[in-house]
Design an enzyme around this catalytic site. Structure first.
Site, PDB file in Angstrom:
ATOM      1  N   GLY A 183       0.804  -1.216   0.000  1.00 36.24           N
ATOM      2  CA  GLY A 183       0.000   0.000   0.000  1.00 36.24           C
ATOM      3  C   GLY A 183       0.835   1.263   0.000  1.00 36.24           C
ATOM      4  N   ASP A 214      -7.805  -0.691   2.390  1.00 37.03           N
ATOM      5  CA  ASP A 214      -8.603   0.517   2.614  1.00 37.03           C
ATOM      6  C   ASP A 214      -8.957   1.234   1.318  1.00 37.03           C
ATOM      7  OD1 ASP A 214      -8.298  -0.031   5.261  1.00 37.03           O
ATOM      8  OD2 ASP A 214      -6.814   1.536   5.649  1.00 37.03           O
ATOM      9  N   ARG A 259      -8.205   3.293   8.066  1.00 37.97           N
ATOM     10  CA  ARG A 259      -7.451   4.222   8.920  1.00 37.97           C
ATOM     11  C   ARG A 259      -7.794   5.672   8.581  1.00 37.97           C
ATOM     12  NH1 ARG A 259      -3.090   2.270  11.726  1.00 37.97           N
ATOM     13  NH2 ARG A 259      -2.265   4.397  11.784  1.00 37.97           N
ATOM     14  N   GLU A 313     -12.170   2.138  11.549  1.00 39.24           N
ATOM     15  CA  GLU A 313     -11.210   2.208  12.653  1.00 39.24           C
ATOM     16  C   GLU A 313     -10.602   3.600  12.842  1.00 39.24           C
ATOM     17  OE1 GLU A 313      -7.596  -0.044  11.947  1.00 39.24           O
ATOM     18  OE2 GLU A 313      -7.959   0.017   9.787  1.00 39.24           O
TER      19      GLU A 313
END
Length: 447
Positions: A183, A214, A259, A313
């Protein structure tokens, strides 16, 4: 209208090549249309990035072009002289083994490359003190790994800020091709490796494959593993719904990955179609007050007898800054460690209902590690195969410092420096968040 990608131009997407391509590709493809044989791709084939404009923008329209990915008729590398390395970094994600397998197969079967190795435990495997040997990626070794979750190479965070170690290791291996699966933080490390190799005058192809569950890499429509994650997250939400319905004043609270980008939470809510509230990092919310989250949940329970909540999250982290200092530290990848917003909301909801003399039965589910460790579903498997094949085509053609992206359903070469320039996030004014509002019926802003 404000473009999510800001002020970019075609020059920003210029792809670097290692040199002139003088070797005829071994692939049996065509250069003609209508002969029933799949075609090579020419360097002058492009994809236009900015396809959504308002009328005023259209009057001064300046298209941004991105180079199309795919096999080239002439290639840079002699297959017999190639040694390729593959590394997987960061957290687990459905599809990692698929990509490893498909890169290996494309190199060995399509191009006849004899030497393909895997670097163990992410960028840690490049560090001399790790003393980790490489894995010989033979066809027999990788044949069935796509049926398993995780990565056979192992993964780890950190070490991405040590490009000299990585290039030293690759030199010692006599590797001239590196495939980096990871990522945002991983691809920043790949960019440093590419720059270090270039500064030494090394003819090394560095090609990235975007892996971020994500879905937060720029200019990449989706990352592999995302669809599997949404599918499995939807199952968790269904379980939370059953639990909530079966309890007095039941609340199902599900924490999902995300995130800084709430795409999994948003897509899961729309797919499940039985969620009342979705909390994501991109949209602020208050806990207290008549319009705050706590009272909104209580009202929904009074109305329906139960409520289902999804929280990403990274949502509501500002609410946690008064807690323990551990929430303000960073991990080995340089990311700020997150406070556990799920546990925090669970406790605050129970406390709020108690203040109102209401019974509350809250069921908290965090399926994150179960989701991350799943094998890829059919759609993700197909996507992994295409990403891997196009990465190999790019590397064999001498493309470097790029990753493979998907723009308007076309595979393209995106310079790594552009992909990591900013994170891809939900636009609260856009269609994704509007779909969430329509599905949940939650207040536009809980403040």
């Amino acid at each position: 209208m404000v473009h999510a990608y800001g002020n970019v131009c075609s020059e920003d997407f210029t792809v670097e090549t290692l040199g002139e391509r003088c070797i005829k590709s071994p692939l049996k493809l065509s250069t003609e249309y209508g002969d029933y044989i799949a075609n090579f791709v020419e360097d002058n084939e492009i994809v236009v990035l900015n396809s959504h404009l308002d009328r005023e923008e259209a009057k001064k329209f300046k298209p941004v072009f991105i180079e199309a990915a795919g096999p080239r008729k002439d290639i840079y590398f002699d297959s017999g002289k190639v040694k390729a390395a593959i590394v997987t970094c960061g957290g687990l994600c459905p599809g990692l083994n698929n990509v490893i397998r498909d890169i290996t197969y494309a190199l060995r079967v399509q191009y006849g490359v004899k030497n393909v190795v895997g670097i163990r435990n992410g960028y840690m495997g490049f560090a001399p003190e790790s003393r980790l040997s490489v894995i010989d990626l033979t066809l027999d070794r990788v044949r069935d790994i796509h049926r398993e979750g995780g990565t056979i190479l192992g993964s780890a965070r950190g070490y991405g800020n040590r490009p000299k170690d990585a290039v030293n290791c690759l030199e010692q291996l006599n590797a001239n091709m590196l495939f980096v699966i990871g990522g945002d933080g991983t691809q920043k490390g790949a960019l440093h490796i590419y720059e270090e190799a270039k500064s030494r005058g090394m003819k090394m192809a560095v090609v990235g494959i975007p892996k971020t569950i994500d879905n937060d890499l720029s200019f990449v429509r989706k990352s592999f593993g995302f669809e599997t994650a949404v599918e499995k997250a939807t199952e968790a939400v269904e379980s939370a719904t059953v639990e909530a319905r079966g309890a007095v004043n039941g609340i199902g609270l599900v924490k999902l990955m995300g995130r800084e980008s709430g795409f999994i939470a948003a897509h899961t809510a729309v797919a499940a179609n039985n969620v009342d509230f979705v909390l994501v990092p991109e949209v602020p919310f208050d806990l207290e007050g008549e319009n705050g989250f706590l009272e909104s949940v209580r009202k929904k329970v009074l109305e329906n007898g139960y409520s289902v909540v999804i929280v990403a999250e990274g949502a509501g982290q500002k609410l946690l800054t008064d807690f323990d200092e551990k929430y303000l530290q960073i991990d080995a990848s340089g990311n700020k460690k997150l406070g556990d917003i799920g546990i925090f909301l669970r406790d605050r909801v129970i406390e709020h209902f108690g203040k109102k003399d209401m019974e509350c039965n809250i069921k908290y589910i965090d399926p994150s590690y179960i989701i991350r460790s799943q094998p890829a579903n059919a759609n993700d498997s197909l996507y992994c195969s295409q990403l891997a094949a196009n990465a190999v085509h790019a590397a064999m053609s001498g493309k470097t410092g790029i990753l493979i992206g998907l723009v308007h359903n076309y595979y393209v070469h995106i310079p790594i420096k552009m992909a990591v320039s900013q994170r891809n996030v939900i636009n609260p004014d856009g269609t994704t968040w509007r779909a969430v509002m329509e599905s949940t019926g939650q207040p536009p802003l809980m403040k």
